[in-house]
Scaffold this motif. Structure first.
Motif, short mmCIF file in Angstrom:
data_model
loop_
_atom_site.label_atom_id
_atom_site.label_comp_id
_atom_site.label_asym_id
_atom_site.label_seq_id
_atom_site.Cartn_x
_atom_site.Cartn_y
_atom_site.Cartn_z
N ASN A 80 0.72 -1.16 -0.02
CA ASN A 80 -0.06 0.21 -0.06
C ASN A 80 1.01 1.20 0.12
OD1 ASN A 80 0.55 -0.80 3.00
ND2 ASN A 80 -0.18 1.26 3.22
N ARG A 121 -5.03 -2.12 4.42
CA ARG A 121 -6.16 -2.72 3.44
C ARG A 121 -6.32 -2.12 2.31
NH1 ARG A 121 -12.13 -3.42 5.45
NH2 ARG A 121 -11.80 -5.11 3.82
N SER A 128 -3.54 -2.32 0.43
CA SER A 128 -2.69 -3.27 -0.17
C SER A 128 -3.40 -4.09 -1.13
CB SER A 128 -1.87 -4.02 0.67
OG SER A 128 -1.05 -3.25 1.27
N LYS A 129 -3.21 -4.28 -2.46
CA LYS A 129 -4.12 -5.24 -3.43
C LYS A 129 -3.48 -6.82 -3.10
CE LYS A 129 -4.62 -1.73 -6.94
NZ LYS A 129 -4.66 -1.48 -8.40
N GLU A 179 -7.46 -9.36 -9.59
CA GLU A 179 -7.54 -9.03 -7.94
C GLU A 179 -8.41 -9.76 -7.23
OE1 GLU A 179 -8.03 -4.64 -5.90
OE2 GLU A 179 -7.65 -4.77 -8.12
N ARG A 219 -9.28 -7.87 -0.72
CA ARG A 219 -8.43 -7.42 0.14
C ARG A 219 -8.30 -7.84 1.41
NH1 ARG A 219 -7.06 -1.21 -2.10
NH2 ARG A 219 -7.24 -1.79 -4.33
#
Length: 323
Positions: free
Chosen positions: A237, A264, A266-267, A275, A278
């Motif tokens: 992140n 949160r 951060s992927k 994706e 999270r």
């Protein structure tokens, strides 16, 4: 360790208190944030809600161990840097404190009043000494940029009869599934102070590098800590070296980056970049070493998690300080 009782300044969400409980050491934490106090109470941790500066050692007469992790926002590399710029002022005030001057008012006038809070543990330690009931041990932790303060504080405590050890510990070398560096001070009234010995290998920057100590197990990975389908990738992140344009990427076969209050963001992706969901708060807590069912409560849960002391690391630090 039943002969010890601990008072924890700036107690946070309970990482150090959990470690104390696991070691059989009664502990009470002082914390001003009502939401963090809600988490602590939900976890069954003894808590005094209020400003550390409003309390004194005689408010906790049975405590013979002092611990604390003052706010790091003004010292951290990712923060404003006010604390780093005020370092010389902090060290000057520390010298005045050794002469038993009350410097709380001028400390509050610093550019960011949180900077002066780093000296609160010293105020408590000196007050306990002057009352004739010194703490048997003092345990402090902060971001690495605070190490010069800990070293100077260690010099003061050494003059007062303590054995002191200080240095920077890497959380992954103690079984925490993230790379996190913390400046630690351990002072002992009796015996020789020493930092805890590592239990795991450090995270290698070069994946092909030979382990520094092959007798130790490798560091714990995100995949081992989290109950998620593997493999997955996590995109930080924040950027490497606090540069948001240099975002790092790690796989589930590696420890996480340092967990912050923005974790949160951060992927989480598959290997091909799809994706995924999270991190939940529970998962972020697990990367800090908290149980999956830890009862995070109130607002700002991810900030509570990011600011917490990893309980696993705290256990090793407390053991080194008290055994």
């Amino acid at each position: 360790m039943s002969k010890y009782e601990l008072v924890n300044l700036f107690a946070g969400a309970g990482g150090l208190d959990l470690a104390a409980r696991d070691l059989g050491v009664p502990a009470v934490g002082i914390e001003w944030d009502a939401h963090i106090c809600a988490t602590r109470r939900a976890a069954g941790l003894a808590t005094k809600e209020g400003d550390v500066r409003a309390f004194n050692p005689n408010d906790f007469p049975s405590a013979n161990v002092l611990a604390g992790g003052p706010p790091c926002q003004t010292f951290t590399v990712a923060g404003t840097g006010v604390g780093r710029r005020a370092l010389s002022d902090v060290l000057h005030f520390m010298q005045r404190m050794t002469l038993r001057e009350d410097v709380r008012e001028p400390l509050a006038q610093l550019e960011d009043p949180r900077t002066g809070l780093v000296l609160e543990p010293l105020r408590w330690a000196l007050a306990a000494l002057d009352s004739g009931t010194p703490y048997e041990a003092v345990v402090l932790e902060q971001v690495p940029t605070v190490l010069p303060v800990w070293r100077a504080m260690g010099d003061v405590l050494s003059v007062e009869g303590y054995s002191v050890a200080s240095g920077v510990l890497r959380a992954e070398e103690f079984g925490v599934p993230q790379t996190r560096r913390r400046a630690v001070l351990i002072a002992r009234r009796y015996g020789t102070a020493a930092l805890p010995k590592t239990t795991h290998q450090p995270y290698p920057k070069n994946a092909s590098a030979a382990p520094s100590d092959p007798t130790l197990p490798p560091c714990v990975t995100m995949g081992e800590a989290l109950d998620r389908p593997q493999p997955f990738h996590m995109v930080s992140n924040y950027g490497c070296g606090a540069d948001p344009k240099a975002r790092g990427r790690r796989t589930s076969a590696e420890p996480a980056f340092t967990v912050t209050g923005k974790i949160r963001r951060s992927k989480v992706t598959t290997e091909d970049g799809t994706e995924l969901e999270r991190l939940t708060c529970a998962e972020a807590g697990q990367l800090q070493g908290f149980p999956a069912d830890y009862p995070w409560a109130g607002q700002g849960k991810t900030q509570q998690i990011g600011d917490a002391t990893p309980p696993i690391l705290a256990t090793h630090i407390l053991t080194a300080a008290l055994v």
